[in-house]
Write a protein that holds these residues in place. Structure first.
Motif, short mmCIF file in Angstrom:
data_model
loop_
_atom_site.label_atom_id
_atom_site.label_comp_id
_atom_site.label_asym_id
_atom_site.label_seq_id
_atom_site.Cartn_x
_atom_site.Cartn_y
_atom_site.Cartn_z
N GLY A 25 0.80 -1.22 0.00
CA GLY A 25 0.00 0.00 0.00
C GLY A 25 0.83 1.26 0.00
O GLY A 25 0.29 2.35 0.16
N GLY A 26 2.17 1.13 -0.20
CA GLY A 26 3.03 2.29 -0.09
C GLY A 26 3.96 2.51 -1.26
O GLY A 26 5.01 3.14 -1.11
N LEU A 27 3.60 2.02 -2.45
CA LEU A 27 4.48 2.17 -3.61
C LEU A 27 4.47 3.60 -4.12
O LEU A 27 3.49 4.34 -3.97
CB LEU A 27 4.04 1.23 -4.74
N ARG A 28 5.57 3.97 -4.77
CA ARG A 28 5.61 5.24 -5.49
C ARG A 28 4.76 5.12 -6.75
O ARG A 28 4.88 4.14 -7.48
CB ARG A 28 7.04 5.58 -5.88
N PRO A 29 3.91 6.12 -7.04
CA PRO A 29 3.09 6.04 -8.25
C PRO A 29 3.93 5.83 -9.52
O PRO A 29 3.55 5.05 -10.40
CB PRO A 29 2.36 7.38 -8.27
N ALA A 30 5.05 6.52 -9.62
CA ALA A 30 5.90 6.38 -10.82
C ALA A 30 6.43 4.96 -10.94
O ALA A 30 6.57 4.43 -12.06
CB ALA A 30 7.05 7.37 -10.77
N THR A 31 6.72 4.32 -9.82
CA THR A 31 7.19 2.94 -9.84
C THR A 31 6.10 2.00 -10.32
O THR A 31 6.36 1.07 -11.10
CB THR A 31 7.68 2.52 -8.44
N VAL A 32 4.88 2.21 -9.86
CA VAL A 32 3.77 1.39 -10.33
C VAL A 32 3.63 1.51 -11.84
O VAL A 32 3.47 0.51 -12.56
CB VAL A 32 2.45 1.80 -9.64
N VAL A 33 3.72 2.72 -12.36
CA VAL A 33 3.60 2.95 -13.80
C VAL A 33 4.70 2.23 -14.57
O VAL A 33 4.46 1.53 -15.56
CB VAL A 33 3.60 4.46 -14.11
N GLU A 34 5.94 2.38 -14.10
CA GLU A 34 7.07 1.77 -14.81
C GLU A 34 7.02 0.25 -14.76
O GLU A 34 7.23 -0.42 -15.79
CB GLU A 34 8.38 2.28 -14.21
N THR A 46 -1.65 6.13 -16.83
CA THR A 46 -0.20 5.96 -16.79
C THR A 46 0.52 7.24 -16.38
O THR A 46 1.74 7.31 -16.44
CB THR A 46 0.33 5.51 -18.17
N ASP A 47 -0.23 8.25 -15.98
CA ASP A 47 0.37 9.46 -15.45
C ASP A 47 0.52 9.30 -13.93
O ASP A 47 -0.47 9.07 -13.23
CB ASP A 47 -0.50 10.68 -15.75
N PRO A 48 1.75 9.38 -13.40
CA PRO A 48 1.94 9.12 -11.97
C PRO A 48 1.09 9.99 -11.05
O PRO A 48 0.53 9.51 -10.07
CB PRO A 48 3.44 9.39 -11.77
N ASP A 49 1.00 11.28 -11.36
CA ASP A 49 0.19 12.17 -10.51
C ASP A 49 -1.29 11.80 -10.57
O ASP A 49 -1.99 11.79 -9.55
CB ASP A 49 0.39 13.63 -10.92
N ALA A 50 -1.75 11.49 -11.78
CA ALA A 50 -3.15 11.11 -11.93
C ALA A 50 -3.42 9.77 -11.25
O ALA A 50 -4.51 9.55 -10.69
CB ALA A 50 -3.52 11.04 -13.41
N LEU A 51 -2.43 8.87 -11.28
CA LEU A 51 -2.61 7.58 -10.63
C LEU A 51 -2.69 7.76 -9.11
O LEU A 51 -3.53 7.12 -8.45
CB LEU A 51 -1.45 6.64 -10.98
N ALA A 52 -1.85 8.62 -8.56
CA ALA A 52 -1.92 8.89 -7.12
C ALA A 52 -3.29 9.44 -6.75
O ALA A 52 -3.88 9.04 -5.74
CB ALA A 52 -0.82 9.88 -6.73
N ALA A 53 -3.81 10.33 -7.58
CA ALA A 53 -5.14 10.89 -7.32
C ALA A 53 -6.23 9.83 -7.44
O ALA A 53 -7.19 9.81 -6.66
CB ALA A 53 -5.42 12.04 -8.29
#
Length: 356
Positions: A25-34, A46-53
Motif C-alpha cells: 500500500g506504499g508504492l511510489r506512483p511512478a514505480t507502479v507505472v514503470e 499511466t500518469d503518476p500524478d493522476a494515478l496517485a489521485a
C-alpha cells in the motif's frame, strides 16, 4: 511548544516510528507505472500524478472492501523478483526521507506468488530489498531500522503457512506476524492454531481488529488468540462511556496493549468521522498506549509527516503529543528491549528535545 507554532517542516525533521504500514500500500506512483509497463499490466492511468489521485479518490469510499480492492494494481507489479526488490528498497528510502527511524513493514507473501515465486522466495527477496534500502539510507545519513511482519490473509487458507514462515525467518529480519484482509465475517479465532504455534515459538504478533468489526473482534484477538498489539482498534471506544472504561477497555489500557491507529485510513474506511474527532486523541488523553501510523501511504495519500500535521492542525496536538506516540510505538515494537531503549534514548528523545 504550542500546536500553533508547529509547522510541517519541523514535523518532517522529527524522528518517527511506524508500526502499521503495508508494503503493497506504499508504492511510489511512478514505480507502479514503470513496473506495470514492463509486465503489460493495464492501469487506470499511466500518469503518476493522476494515478496517485485515482488511488486517493477510490479509497475515499467509506467502504473497507472497496478500499482493499485498490491493491489490485500494486500487487500486480509485485509478482517477480525485480518488482519486489525495487518496491522494498524504495519503501525504506521513502520512510527515511520522512524522518522515520523505526518501521515495521507488513505484507502477505501469499499475495506475491502469482508470478511463480514461492512464499519463501518472496520473503527472501523482500528482505534483500529492505536491506539494500537500509544500507543506502544509512550511507545518506538517515538511518532507519525496518523489521518485517508477515501477514496471513484471514479469509484464505494459508495463514498457518505464513505463520510458519515468521518462525523460520525470525532471525533474518522478520520480527512478527499479523492477519489482514476483510475483518467482518472472518474472526481471528478462525486461525487459533496459527497463533498458538507462534506463542509456542515465542514469535510476537498483532491482529487487525476493531476497525470493520467491534468489541468481539478485539476481545477475540486479545483474550482468545493472545495478540500483543491491536491493528487499528478504534472501536475500543464502544467500551468507554462518559470516560468510564469497561472491562475490555480497561484491560487494553492497564496492560499497555498498543493500539496501531491510522487516522486518515480510518476516515477512508468509515471507521472514524474526522481527524478532529478521531478516537486517537481521546484514547491518548485517557492513558491508552496509542501509536500513530500511515497504514497505506499510496492508497491514503499520506506520510507520517502528514498524519502528524493533521493532528496538530485539526486535533490540537503539540510536539509533546507527537513524542508520546513515537515513544509508545518504540516501547511496543517487536524488536529486543535493548534496541528499543537505544532508539528511544539515543535518537527519539534527543530529537524531540531539540524541537522543544
Amino acid at each position: 511548544m504550542t500546536a500553533t507554532r508547529v509547522d510541517a517542516e519541523l514535523i518532517r525533521r522529527l524522528p518517527k516510528a511506524v508500526l502499521h504500514d503495508h508494503l503493497d500500500g506504499g508504492l511510489r506512483p511512478a514505480t507502479v507505472v514503470e513496473l506495470a509497463a514492463g509486465i503489460g499490466h493495464t492501469l487506470p492511468t499511466t500518469d503518476p500524478d493522476a494515478l496517485a489521485a485515482w488511488y486517493y479518490d477510490a479509497a475515499n469510499s467509506g467502504d473497507l472492501v472497496r478500499y482493499i480492492a485498490t491493491f489490485e494494481h500494486t500487487l500486480a507489479v509485485m509478482q517477480n523478483r525485480e518488482g519486489l526488490l525495487r518496491v522494498a528498497e524504495e519503501y525504506v528510502l521513502d520512510l527515511a526521507a520522512d524522518g522515520v527511524v523505526y518501521a515495521e513493514v507488513r505484507y502477505a507473501p501469499e499475495l506475491n506468488t502469482r508470478g511463480g515465486l514461492s512464499m519463501s522466495e518472496v520473503v527472501e527477496t523482500v528482505q534483500e530489498g529492505l536491506a539494500a534500502g537500509m544500507a543506502k539510507a544509512a550511507a545518506a545519513g538517515t538511518p532507519v531500522r525496518v523489521g518485517t511482519l508477515l501477514c496471513g490473509m484471514r479469509m484464505f487458507d494459508r495463514v498457518r503457512e505464513a505463520a510458519d514462515l515468521a518462525v523460520v525467518y525470525r532471525d533474518a529480519g522478520v520480527v512478527g506476524f499479523d492477519i489482514a484482509g476483510a475483518e467482518d465475517g472472518f474472526p481471528p479465532a478462525d486461525h487459533l492454531a496459527a497463533f498458538e504455534h507462534l506463542r509456542r515459538e515465542s514469535v510476537p504478533f498483532t491482529i487487525h481488529a476493531g476497525e470493520a468489526h467491534g468489541l468481539p473482534s478485539i476481545h477475540q484477538a486479545l483474550q482468545v488468540c493472545g495478540a500483543q498489539r491491536i491493528g487499528h482498534g478504534v472501536r475500543i471506544t464502544e467500551d468507554i462511556v462518559d470516560g468510564k472504561l469497561g472491562r475490555l477497555a480497561g484491560w487494553v489500557r492497564d496492560r499497555r496493549i498498543a493500539l496501531e491507529m491510522c487516522p486518515t485510513s480510518n476516515l477512508q474506511t468509515g471507521a472514524a468521522t474526522s481527524i478532529a474527532e478521531h478516537p486517537i486523541t481521546a484514547l491518548k488523553d485517557l492513558g491508552f498506549r496509542v501509536t500513530l501510523n500511515t497504514d497505506n501511504r499510496l492508497v491514503s495519500g499520506t506520510t507520517m509527516t502528514r498524519e502528524m500535521t493533521l493532528l496538530v492542525e485539526q486535533a490540537g496536538w503539540g510536539v509533546e503529543d507527537l513524542r508520546t506516540v513515537t515513544v509508545n510505538a518504540l516501547k511496543s515494537a517487536f524488536i529486543p528491549f535493548d534496541e528499543r531503549r537505544a532508539l528511544i534514548e539515543d535518537v527519539v528523545l534527543p530529537g524531540y528535545a531539540a524541537a522543544l
